[in-house]
Write an enzyme that holds these catalytic residues in place. Sequence first.
Site, PDB file in Angstrom:
ATOM      1  CG  HIS A 157      -2.033  -1.024   1.272  1.00 47.85           C
ATOM      2  ND1 HIS A 157      -1.924  -2.058   2.454  1.00 47.85           N
ATOM      3  CD2 HIS A 157      -2.991  -1.642   0.650  1.00 47.85           C
ATOM      4  CE1 HIS A 157      -2.859  -2.890   2.247  1.00 47.85           C
ATOM      5  NE2 HIS A 157      -3.442  -2.673   1.229  1.00 47.85           N
ATOM      6  CB  SER A 166      -4.057  -6.938   4.963  1.00 47.75           C
ATOM      7  OG  SER A 166      -3.769  -5.938   4.499  1.00 47.75           O
ATOM      8  CE  LYS A 215     -10.594  -8.146   2.996  1.00 44.68           C
ATOM      9  NZ  LYS A 215      -9.896  -7.292   2.402  1.00 44.68           N
ATOM     10  NE  ARG A 248      -2.371  -7.362  -4.531  1.00 44.30           N
ATOM     11  CZ  ARG A 248      -3.151  -8.114  -3.333  1.00 44.30           C
ATOM     12  NH1 ARG A 248      -2.362  -8.848  -2.596  1.00 44.30           N
ATOM     13  NH2 ARG A 248      -4.192  -8.429  -3.489  1.00 44.30           N
TER      14      ARG A 248
HETATM   15  N1  COA Z   1       0.001  -4.236  -2.151  1.00 47.45           N
HETATM   16  C1  COA Z   1      -0.365  -5.260  -1.243  1.00 47.45           C
HETATM   17  N2  COA Z   1      -1.383  -5.528  -0.975  1.00 47.45           N
HETATM   18  C2  COA Z   1      -2.433  -5.201  -1.337  1.00 47.45           C
HETATM   19  C3  COA Z   1      -2.412  -4.154  -2.396  1.00 47.45           C
HETATM   20  C4  COA Z   1      -1.114  -3.658  -2.522  1.00 47.45           C
HETATM   21  N3  COA Z   1      -0.993  -2.663  -3.599  1.00 47.45           N
HETATM   22  N4  COA Z   1      -3.651  -3.772  -2.937  1.00 47.45           N
HETATM   23  C5  COA Z   1      -4.514  -4.580  -2.147  1.00 47.45           C
HETATM   24  N5  COA Z   1      -3.941  -5.426  -1.600  1.00 47.45           N
HETATM   25  C6  COA Z   1      -4.254  -6.523  -0.448  1.00 47.45           C
HETATM   26  C7  COA Z   1      -4.829  -6.056   0.705  1.00 47.45           C
HETATM   27  O1  COA Z   1      -4.054  -6.163   1.809  1.00 47.45           O
HETATM   28  C8  COA Z   1      -6.063  -7.101   0.928  1.00 47.45           C
HETATM   29  O2  COA Z   1      -5.561  -8.219   1.618  1.00 47.45           O
HETATM   30  P1  COA Z   1      -6.462  -9.213   2.509  1.00 47.45           P
HETATM   31  O3  COA Z   1      -7.459  -9.689   1.508  1.00 47.45           O
HETATM   32  O4  COA Z   1      -5.606 -10.332   2.787  1.00 47.45           O
HETATM   33  O5  COA Z   1      -6.896  -8.487   3.701  1.00 47.45           O
HETATM   34  C9  COA Z   1      -6.444  -7.607  -0.383  1.00 47.45           C
HETATM   35  O6  COA Z   1      -5.442  -7.033  -1.265  1.00 47.45           O
HETATM   36  C10 COA Z   1      -7.668  -6.712  -0.912  1.00 47.45           C
HETATM   37  O7  COA Z   1      -7.592  -5.500  -0.631  1.00 47.45           O
HETATM   38  P2  COA Z   1      -8.591  -4.209  -1.281  1.00 47.45           P
HETATM   39  O8  COA Z   1      -8.676  -4.785  -2.700  1.00 47.45           O
HETATM   40  O9  COA Z   1      -8.134  -3.005  -1.019  1.00 47.45           O
HETATM   41  O10 COA Z   1      -9.888  -4.743  -0.546  1.00 47.45           O
HETATM   42  P3  COA Z   1     -10.458  -4.332   0.784  1.00 47.45           P
HETATM   43  O11 COA Z   1     -11.337  -5.394   1.117  1.00 47.45           O
HETATM   44  O12 COA Z   1      -9.200  -3.998   1.749  1.00 47.45           O
HETATM   45  O13 COA Z   1     -11.183  -2.988   0.259  1.00 47.45           O
HETATM   46  C11 COA Z   1     -13.197  -1.579  -0.552  1.00 47.45           C
HETATM   47  C12 COA Z   1     -12.309  -2.923  -0.473  1.00 47.45           C
HETATM   48  C13 COA Z   1     -13.022  -1.079   0.995  1.00 47.45           C
HETATM   49  C14 COA Z   1     -12.277  -0.511  -1.239  1.00 47.45           C
HETATM   50  C15 COA Z   1     -14.525  -1.739  -1.227  1.00 47.45           C
HETATM   51  O14 COA Z   1     -15.000  -2.762  -0.413  1.00 47.45           O
HETATM   52  C16 COA Z   1     -15.324  -0.537  -0.995  1.00 47.45           C
HETATM   53  O15 COA Z   1     -15.228   0.338  -1.647  1.00 47.45           O
HETATM   54  N6  COA Z   1     -16.224  -0.569   0.188  1.00 47.45           N
HETATM   55  C17 COA Z   1     -17.167   0.588   0.359  1.00 47.45           C
HETATM   56  C18 COA Z   1     -18.526   0.210   0.046  1.00 47.45           C
HETATM   57  C19 COA Z   1     -18.986   0.588  -1.185  1.00 47.45           C
HETATM   58  O16 COA Z   1     -18.568   1.593  -2.037  1.00 47.45           O
HETATM   59  N7  COA Z   1     -19.318  -0.701  -1.816  1.00 47.45           N
HETATM   60  C20 COA Z   1     -19.706  -0.525  -3.121  1.00 47.45           C
HETATM   61  C21 COA Z   1     -18.802  -0.813  -4.062  1.00 47.45           C
HETATM   62  S1  COA Z   1     -18.545  -2.566  -4.323  1.00 47.45           S
END
Ligand code: COA
Length: 161
Positions: free
Chosen positions: A17, A128, A41, A90
Amino acid sequence: MRIAIYPGTFDPITNGHVELIQRASCLFDHIIIAVAVSSRKSPYISLDDRVALAQEVFASASTVRVEPMSGLLVDFAEQHKARFILRGVRNTADMNDELQLANVNRELSPKIETLFLPALLSSTPISSSMVREIAELGGDISPFVPHPVVVYFQQQKKPWH
Ligand code: COA
């Protein structure tokens, strides 16, 4: 002003991140790290602690702000006058998920654009949940996370996975 939202659960924030935000910093005037409540989650780290950790990591970055986010991402973006959502990719699996998320968000708010940045190859294996698992099993997480996260896990007494 080019303001971008970088949303995620950050459970915890990782080097993947951090490097993405650092590289994106030259593209935007401000980046707001939106730490999602993510009730779907059931995060292991409390919202307050996830926000505090990200704030500590970016304490000296004047163009990066960290805020908690509940509700829809597009609503959060509009409230903060952000026209961009920043997402890291990724691998191809990420790309599939990201396209779906971007298309849903475009349906919800056509004026907000999602931008993808490819993650560095070195960040590709980091997630994560992987960090939490290594910490729970007593491994060294320091290659994968910023220093405040290492300290945070050292101070915890409960299991993390
Ligand atoms: N480097 C390392 N790890 C990364 C990364 C990077 N550049 N990008 C993502 N990851 C990892 C994260 O650590 C996470 O790991 P985990 O699953 O082991 O915990 C995984 O990839 C997924 O991360 P991410 O894609 O950021 O998903 P998230 O669940 O953390 O976030 C939201 C998702 C919050 C962006 C999304 O649910 C959201 O927008 N929620 C708001 C509600 C909404 O608007 N909903 C309607 C749209 S669906």
